[in-house]
Design a protein around this motif. Structure first.
Motif, PDB file in Angstrom:
ATOM      1  N   ASP A 139      68.686 -33.365  -3.673  1.00  0.00           N
ATOM      2  CA  ASP A 139      68.988 -33.661  -2.272  1.00  0.00           C
ATOM      3  C   ASP A 139      70.476 -33.913  -2.041  1.00  0.00           C
ATOM      4  O   ASP A 139      70.875 -34.393  -0.985  1.00  0.00           O
ATOM      5  N   ARG A 140      71.309 -33.587  -3.031  1.00  0.00           N
ATOM      6  CA  ARG A 140      72.739 -33.821  -2.906  1.00  0.00           C
ATOM      7  C   ARG A 140      73.476 -32.508  -2.631  1.00  0.00           C
ATOM      8  O   ARG A 140      73.284 -31.506  -3.316  1.00  0.00           O
ATOM      9  N   ARG A 141      74.327 -32.541  -1.594  1.00  0.00           N
ATOM     10  CA  ARG A 141      75.145 -31.378  -1.240  1.00  0.00           C
ATOM     11  C   ARG A 141      76.612 -31.780  -1.382  1.00  0.00           C
ATOM     12  O   ARG A 141      77.018 -32.856  -0.949  1.00  0.00           O
ATOM     13  N   HIS A 142      77.410 -30.913  -1.996  1.00  0.00           N
ATOM     14  CA  HIS A 142      78.806 -31.253  -2.241  1.00  0.00           C
ATOM     15  C   HIS A 142      79.679 -30.047  -1.927  1.00  0.00           C
ATOM     16  O   HIS A 142      79.461 -28.956  -2.439  1.00  0.00           O
ATOM     17  N   GLU A 143      80.659 -30.246  -1.059  1.00  0.00           N
ATOM     18  CA  GLU A 143      81.605 -29.189  -0.708  1.00  0.00           C
ATOM     19  C   GLU A 143      82.990 -29.625  -1.162  1.00  0.00           C
ATOM     20  O   GLU A 143      83.437 -30.735  -0.870  1.00  0.00           O
ATOM     21  N   SER A 144      83.681 -28.755  -1.897  1.00  0.00           N
ATOM     22  CA  SER A 144      84.965 -29.156  -2.460  1.00  0.00           C
ATOM     23  C   SER A 144      85.862 -27.947  -2.702  1.00  0.00           C
ATOM     24  O   SER A 144      85.415 -26.795  -2.625  1.00  0.00           O
ATOM     25  N   ILE A 145      87.125 -28.234  -2.975  1.00  0.00           N
ATOM     26  CA  ILE A 145      88.072 -27.221  -3.423  1.00  0.00           C
ATOM     27  C   ILE A 145      88.282 -27.439  -4.914  1.00  0.00           C
ATOM     28  O   ILE A 145      88.712 -28.507  -5.341  1.00  0.00           O
ATOM     29  N   LEU A 146      87.945 -26.438  -5.711  1.00  0.00           N
ATOM     30  CA  LEU A 146      88.121 -26.538  -7.156  1.00  0.00           C
ATOM     31  C   LEU A 146      89.533 -26.111  -7.536  1.00  0.00           C
ATOM     32  O   LEU A 146      90.021 -25.073  -7.078  1.00  0.00           O
ATOM     33  N   HIS A 147      90.171 -26.918  -8.383  1.00  0.00           N
ATOM     34  CA  HIS A 147      91.507 -26.627  -8.856  1.00  0.00           C
ATOM     35  C   HIS A 147      91.473 -26.397 -10.367  1.00  0.00           C
ATOM     36  O   HIS A 147      90.503 -26.746 -11.046  1.00  0.00           O
ATOM     37  N   GLU A 148      92.544 -25.833 -10.897  1.00  0.00           N
ATOM     38  CA  GLU A 148      92.674 -25.627 -12.335  1.00  0.00           C
ATOM     39  C   GLU A 148      92.398 -26.938 -13.081  1.00  0.00           C
ATOM     40  O   GLU A 148      92.980 -27.974 -12.767  1.00  0.00           O
ATOM     41  N   GLY A 149      91.470 -26.903 -14.035  1.00  0.00           N
ATOM     42  CA  GLY A 149      91.160 -28.087 -14.824  1.00  0.00           C
ATOM     43  C   GLY A 149      89.970 -28.882 -14.329  1.00  0.00           C
ATOM     44  O   GLY A 149      89.486 -29.764 -15.032  1.00  0.00           O
ATOM     45  N   ASP A 150      89.477 -28.589 -13.121  1.00  0.00           N
ATOM     46  CA  ASP A 150      88.273 -29.279 -12.636  1.00  0.00           C
ATOM     47  C   ASP A 150      87.078 -28.862 -13.489  1.00  0.00           C
ATOM     48  O   ASP A 150      86.983 -27.718 -13.943  1.00  0.00           O
ATOM     49  N   ASN A 151      86.158 -29.798 -13.694  1.00  0.00           N
ATOM     50  CA  ASN A 151      84.960 -29.469 -14.469  1.00  0.00           C
ATOM     51  C   ASN A 151      83.710 -29.718 -13.651  1.00  0.00           C
ATOM     52  O   ASN A 151      83.660 -30.610 -12.795  1.00  0.00           O
ATOM     53  N   LEU A 152      82.695 -28.919 -13.907  1.00  0.00           N
ATOM     54  CA  LEU A 152      81.373 -29.055 -13.289  1.00  0.00           C
ATOM     55  C   LEU A 152      80.378 -29.243 -14.426  1.00  0.00           C
ATOM     56  O   LEU A 152      80.404 -28.497 -15.408  1.00  0.00           O
ATOM     57  N   PHE A 153      79.493 -30.232 -14.306  1.00  0.00           N
ATOM     58  CA  PHE A 153      78.534 -30.491 -15.372  1.00  0.00           C
ATOM     59  C   PHE A 153      77.128 -30.512 -14.798  1.00  0.00           C
ATOM     60  O   PHE A 153      76.850 -31.254 -13.841  1.00  0.00           O
ATOM     61  N   ILE A 154      76.254 -29.691 -15.361  1.00  0.00           N
ATOM     62  CA  ILE A 154      74.871 -29.587 -14.898  1.00  0.00           C
ATOM     63  C   ILE A 154      73.956 -29.898 -16.074  1.00  0.00           C
ATOM     64  O   ILE A 154      73.894 -29.127 -17.044  1.00  0.00           O
ATOM     65  N   PRO A 155      73.251 -31.030 -16.049  1.00  0.00           N
ATOM     66  CA  PRO A 155      72.339 -31.372 -17.148  1.00  0.00           C
ATOM     67  C   PRO A 155      71.199 -30.375 -17.268  1.00  0.00           C
ATOM     68  O   PRO A 155      70.832 -29.698 -16.294  1.00  0.00           O
ATOM     69  N   ALA A 156      70.632 -30.287 -18.446  1.00  0.00           N
ATOM     70  CA  ALA A 156      69.489 -29.413 -18.681  1.00  0.00           C
ATOM     71  C   ALA A 156      68.337 -29.797 -17.761  1.00  0.00           C
ATOM     72  O   ALA A 156      68.149 -30.974 -17.428  1.00  0.00           O
ATOM     73  N   GLY A 157      67.581 -28.794 -17.354  1.00  0.00           N
ATOM     74  CA  GLY A 157      66.400 -29.045 -16.537  1.00  0.00           C
ATOM     75  C   GLY A 157      66.673 -29.256 -15.068  1.00  0.00           C
ATOM     76  O   GLY A 157      65.758 -29.612 -14.316  1.00  0.00           O
ATOM     77  N   GLN A 158      67.906 -29.021 -14.626  1.00  0.00           N
ATOM     78  CA  GLN A 158      68.274 -29.269 -13.235  1.00  0.00           C
ATOM     79  C   GLN A 158      68.601 -27.958 -12.514  1.00  0.00           C
ATOM     80  O   GLN A 158      69.587 -27.299 -12.846  1.00  0.00           O
ATOM     81  N   PRO A 159      67.788 -27.555 -11.514  1.00  0.00           N
ATOM     82  CA  PRO A 159      68.138 -26.367 -10.723  1.00  0.00           C
ATOM     83  C   PRO A 159      69.356 -26.660  -9.848  1.00  0.00           C
ATOM     84  O   PRO A 159      69.682 -27.822  -9.593  1.00  0.00           O
ATOM     85  N   SER A 160      70.041 -25.616  -9.401  1.00  0.00           N
ATOM     86  CA  SER A 160      71.244 -25.825  -8.600  1.00  0.00           C
ATOM     87  C   SER A 160      71.454 -24.673  -7.628  1.00  0.00           C
ATOM     88  O   SER A 160      70.928 -23.575  -7.806  1.00  0.00           O
ATOM     89  N   TYR A 161      72.253 -24.945  -6.591  1.00  0.00           N
ATOM     90  CA  TYR A 161      72.594 -23.953  -5.568  1.00  0.00           C
ATOM     91  C   TYR A 161      74.109 -23.854  -5.494  1.00  0.00           C
ATOM     92  O   TYR A 161      74.815 -24.862  -5.554  1.00  0.00           O
ATOM     93  N   TRP A 162      74.622 -22.606  -5.372  1.00  0.00           N
ATOM     94  CA  TRP A 162      76.056 -22.370  -5.361  1.00  0.00           C
ATOM     95  C   TRP A 162      76.425 -21.418  -4.230  1.00  0.00           C
ATOM     96  O   TRP A 162      75.726 -20.441  -3.978  1.00  0.00           O
ATOM     97  N   CYS A 163      77.538 -21.708  -3.571  1.00  0.00           N
ATOM     98  CA  CYS A 163      78.008 -20.819  -2.513  1.00  0.00           C
ATOM     99  C   CYS A 163      79.537 -20.845  -2.473  1.00  0.00           C
ATOM    100  O   CYS A 163      80.130 -21.911  -2.263  1.00  0.00           O
TER     101      CYS A 163
END
Length: 295
Positions: free
Chosen positions: A71-95
């Motif tokens: 139920d969490r939505r996050h909008e951001s600007i990714l810059h060089e060096g930013d990291n995204l971490f998705i634990p196992a078993g977690q579906p996700s949506y990307w745009c």
């Protein structure tokens, strides 16, 4: 859900991202590192749950990204060096809602078995903590570990499995400390090798110095976990297993340079370096001279 537990190639296909580099052929234990080319066009994708923990390090141009997990939505600007971490078993949506921007993210997939192994070696109950989502943040230490893995990937695994797997252990400990619900500090190991165990490990290294040694292989000699082995070895020897192996290879090369007429390239391979240039690099680092100068 794909049956392959380390299937980041399917991640690239889901995102329509061509694969640039992959560690698949290097057979690193518990970790897969791949770089993909991000599409320049707008994309939208729902990703099913993965069986592995997935870390994405943003490399290249800044880009806007919308993510949803649960139920969490996050909008951001990714810059060089930013990291995204998705634990196992977690579906996700990307745009990605802006076109014309290219980047080449680094994907790192970690097997849950590796996480469990490191946790248990640190006296943690792997069933009593969970990893947390990270939607995009700067983490200089994580970026440094990722950069070292990326350099090793680009080199084709020149430093060997032992080096890559040691970095994987450091990465997992960092994630446990900073990206999980873990409340107690990771325990330090107060035990020590017996003299016999330490000598067994050292003898094995010298016997198979020319082999692409792995952390799991060395640990199996004394029948303890790779994480525990790495910690105890450094505690006893003052340097990591990987550093010890490189040092012994340099010492053996130095002896062969003075005692034989073998070509430097042949010596490099016989002592376990991947090439003459790799031998020269490490030789100069430890001795201040090149193999040609010594000869």
């Amino acid at each position: 859900m794909a049956s392959n537990p380390l299937n980041s190639l399917e991640l690239c296909q889901r995102f329509n991202k061509p694969l640039i580099l992959s560690s698949r052929q290097m057979n690193w234990s518990g970790i897969l590192v791949e770089q993909c080319q991000s599409p320049v066009s707008t994309y939208e994708v729902e990703l099913p749950a993965l069986s592995d923990h997935w870390l994405s390090l943003h490399l290249g141009n800044s880009t806007s990204l919308i993510q949803k997990r649960g139920d969490r939505r996050h909008e951001s600007i990714l810059h060089e060096g930013d990291n995204l971490f998705i634990p196992a078993g977690q579906p996700s949506y990307w745009c990605q809602d802006k076109s014309g921007i290219t980047c080449s993210p680094l994907f790192i997939c970690l097997k849950p078995e590796l996480i469990q192994q490191v946790a248990e070696a640190s006296d943690m109950d792997s069933n009593r903590f969970e990893f947390m989502h990270c939607f995009g943040q700067q983490d200089s230490q994580l970026h440094q570990i990722g950069t070292l893995l990326f350099a090793e990937l680009r080199s084709g695994g020149v430093m060997g499995k032992l080096y890559a797997e040691s970095l994987a252990q450091v990465l997992v400990i960092h994630l446990l400390r900073h990206y999980s619900t873990l409340t107690q500090p990771i325990a330090s190991q107060n035990n020590s090798f017996t003299r016999i165990q330490l000598q067994q490990a050292i003898d094995y290294i010298h016997t198979y110095l020319s082999r692409d040694l792995s952390l799991a292989e060395l640990a199996s000699v004394v029948n303890i976990s790779p994480t525990y082995f790495a910690s105890l070895f450094k505690q006893e020897m003052g340097i990591s297993p990987h550093q010890y192996v490189i040092r012994q290879r340099v010492e053996k090369a130095k002896l062969m340079l003075s005692k034989t007429d073998l070509a430097i390239a042949d010596i490099a391979l016989q002592v376990g370096f991947s090439s003459q240039s790799h031998l020269t690099q490490q030789f100069k680092r430890f001795t201040g001279m090149t193999p040609k100068q010594v000869r």
